[in-house]
Design a protein around this motif. Structure first.
Motif, mmCIF file in Angstrom:
data_model
loop_
_atom_site.group_PDB
_atom_site.id
_atom_site.type_symbol
_atom_site.label_atom_id
_atom_site.label_comp_id
_atom_site.label_asym_id
_atom_site.label_seq_id
_atom_site.Cartn_x
_atom_site.Cartn_y
_atom_site.Cartn_z
ATOM 1 N N SER A 1 -0.211 15.250 -5.387
ATOM 2 C CA SER A 1 -1.463 15.356 -4.613
ATOM 3 C C SER A 1 -2.047 13.964 -4.405
ATOM 4 C CB SER A 1 -2.453 16.245 -5.344
ATOM 5 O OG SER A 1 -2.777 15.671 -6.603
ATOM 6 N N VAL A 2 -2.668 13.824 -3.276
ATOM 7 C CA VAL A 2 -3.247 12.520 -2.959
ATOM 8 C C VAL A 2 -4.706 12.466 -3.322
ATOM 9 C CG1 VAL A 2 -3.697 10.863 -1.111
ATOM 10 C CG2 VAL A 2 -1.601 12.151 -1.113
ATOM 11 N N ALA B 1 2.270 1.674 -3.433
ATOM 12 C CA ALA B 1 1.213 2.109 -4.348
ATOM 13 C C ALA B 1 0.889 3.590 -4.136
ATOM 14 C CB ALA B 1 -0.040 1.259 -4.153
ATOM 15 N N ILE B 2 0.783 4.025 -2.890
ATOM 16 C CA ILE B 2 0.523 5.446 -2.602
ATOM 17 C C ILE B 2 1.680 6.302 -3.082
ATOM 18 C CG2 ILE B 2 0.262 7.130 -0.724
ATOM 19 C CD1 ILE B 2 -1.360 4.964 0.767
ATOM 20 N N GLY B 3 2.890 5.807 -2.888
ATOM 21 C CA GLY B 3 4.074 6.545 -3.359
ATOM 22 C C GLY B 3 4.052 6.737 -4.870
ATOM 23 N N TYR C 1 1.394 6.618 -6.766
ATOM 24 C CA TYR C 1 0.250 7.492 -7.097
ATOM 25 C C TYR C 1 0.616 8.960 -6.892
ATOM 26 C CZ TYR C 1 -4.381 9.559 -7.007
ATOM 27 O OH TYR C 1 -5.472 10.334 -7.254
ATOM 28 N N VAL C 2 1.234 9.260 -5.772
ATOM 29 C CA VAL C 2 1.640 10.633 -5.481
ATOM 30 C C VAL C 2 2.682 11.097 -6.489
ATOM 31 C CG1 VAL C 2 2.836 12.109 -3.809
ATOM 32 C CG2 VAL C 2 1.037 10.559 -3.041
ATOM 33 N N ALA D 1 0.832 -1.208 0.000
ATOM 34 C CA ALA D 1 0.000 0.000 0.000
ATOM 35 C C ALA D 1 0.867 1.258 0.000
ATOM 36 C CB ALA D 1 -0.939 -0.003 1.201
ATOM 37 N N ALA D 2 1.947 1.251 0.784
ATOM 38 C CA ALA D 2 2.837 2.417 0.826
ATOM 39 C C ALA D 2 3.500 2.655 -0.526
ATOM 40 C CB ALA D 2 3.888 2.230 1.914
ATOM 41 N N SER E 1 0.922 11.742 -9.852
ATOM 42 C CA SER E 1 -0.225 12.655 -9.883
ATOM 43 C C SER E 1 0.197 14.063 -9.429
ATOM 44 C CB SER E 1 -1.344 12.128 -9.017
ATOM 45 O OG SER E 1 -0.948 12.132 -7.659
#
Length: 185
Positions: free
Chosen positions: A184-185, A173-175, A177-178, A170-171, A181
Motif C-alpha cells: 500500500s502506498v 524509494a517508492i518501490g 516503501y511499497v 524517487a521511483a 509496507s
C-alpha cells in the motif's frame, strides 16, 4: 609594377621577410592582378604542402585524431541539444496546459497550479534559448553561437540529468516503501 617583379617578390612576401614598403606594394598589386593573385595562391599552397610533408607521420596522425574527436564530440553534442530542445518544448507545453486546466478546474485558484505554470514558463524560456542556438548555428556555424546561449544549452542538458536522477531515486524509494509496507502506498 610589372608582374615579373611581383612574382620574384612573392616568396619573400609569403615568408614575411620583405620590408613593409615591399609588402604594401605586393598587396596593392595582388588586389588588382588576378594572374599574380593566382600565382600567389599556388605558391602558398605548395609551401603548405611542403610543410605538411616535413611533419612526421605520428604528428599527422595525432592531429587527425584530435580533429576527428572534436568533430564527433560536436556532432554528439548537437544531438543532445536537439533532444533537449524537443523535450523542453514538450514539457513546457504540457506544464502550461496542465496548469491552466488545473486552475480552471479549481476555480481560478492560483495555488499549486501557479507553480506548475511558472515551471512551464521557465522551460519555455530555455526552449527559446535552444531555438536561438539553432538559428545561430544554422546561420554561421560553430563560430556564430554566443557563449551565453551555449552555456544555457549545456546547463539545460545538465538539469535534465539531475531531474532524471531525482526521478529514478524517487521511483526506487517508492518501490522500497511499497515493498516493505505490504503493497500500500
Amino acid at each position: 609594377m610589372k608582374c615579373k617583379i611581383i612574382c620574384d617578390l612573392l616568396p619573400m612576401y609569403i615568408d614575411e621577410v620583405c620590408s613593409d614598403e615591399t609588402k604594401e606594394v605586393v598587396e596593392e598589386h595582388l588586389k588588382t592582378c588576378s594572374e599574380c593573385r593566382r600565382e600567389y595562391e599556388q605558391m602558398k599552397a605548395e609551401i603548405s604542402l611542403n610543410e605538411a610533408e616535413d611533419l612526421d607521420e605520428k604528428e599527422l596522425m595525432e592531429r587527425g585524431k584530435e580533429s576527428m574527436m572534436e568533430y564527433v564530440k560536436d556532432k554528439v553534442y548537437r544531438k543532445w541539444i536537439l533532444g533537449d530542445t524537443i523535450l523542453n518544448l514538450l514539457l513546457a507545453a504540457y506544464m502550461f496546459v496542465y496548469g491552466i486546466n488545473g486552475m480552471i478546474a479549481a476555480g481560478n485558484d492560483f495555488g499549486g497550479y501557479a507553480i506548475i505554470n511558472i515551471c512551464g514558463a521557465f522551460l519555455g524560456a530555455i526552449f527559446a534559448a535552444d531555438i536561438i542556438y539553432w538559428v545561430q548555428y544554422l546561420k554561421k556555424g560553430d563560430s556564430g553561437i554566443s557563449v551565453i546561449i551555449d552555456a544555457i544549452c549545456k546547463w539545460s542538458i545538465g538539469l535534465k540529468f539531475v531531474l532524471l536522477i531525482c526521478v529514478v531515486v524517487a521511483a526506487v524509494a517508492i518501490g522500497f516503501y511499497v515493498m516493505f509496507s505490504n503493497g500500500s502506498v
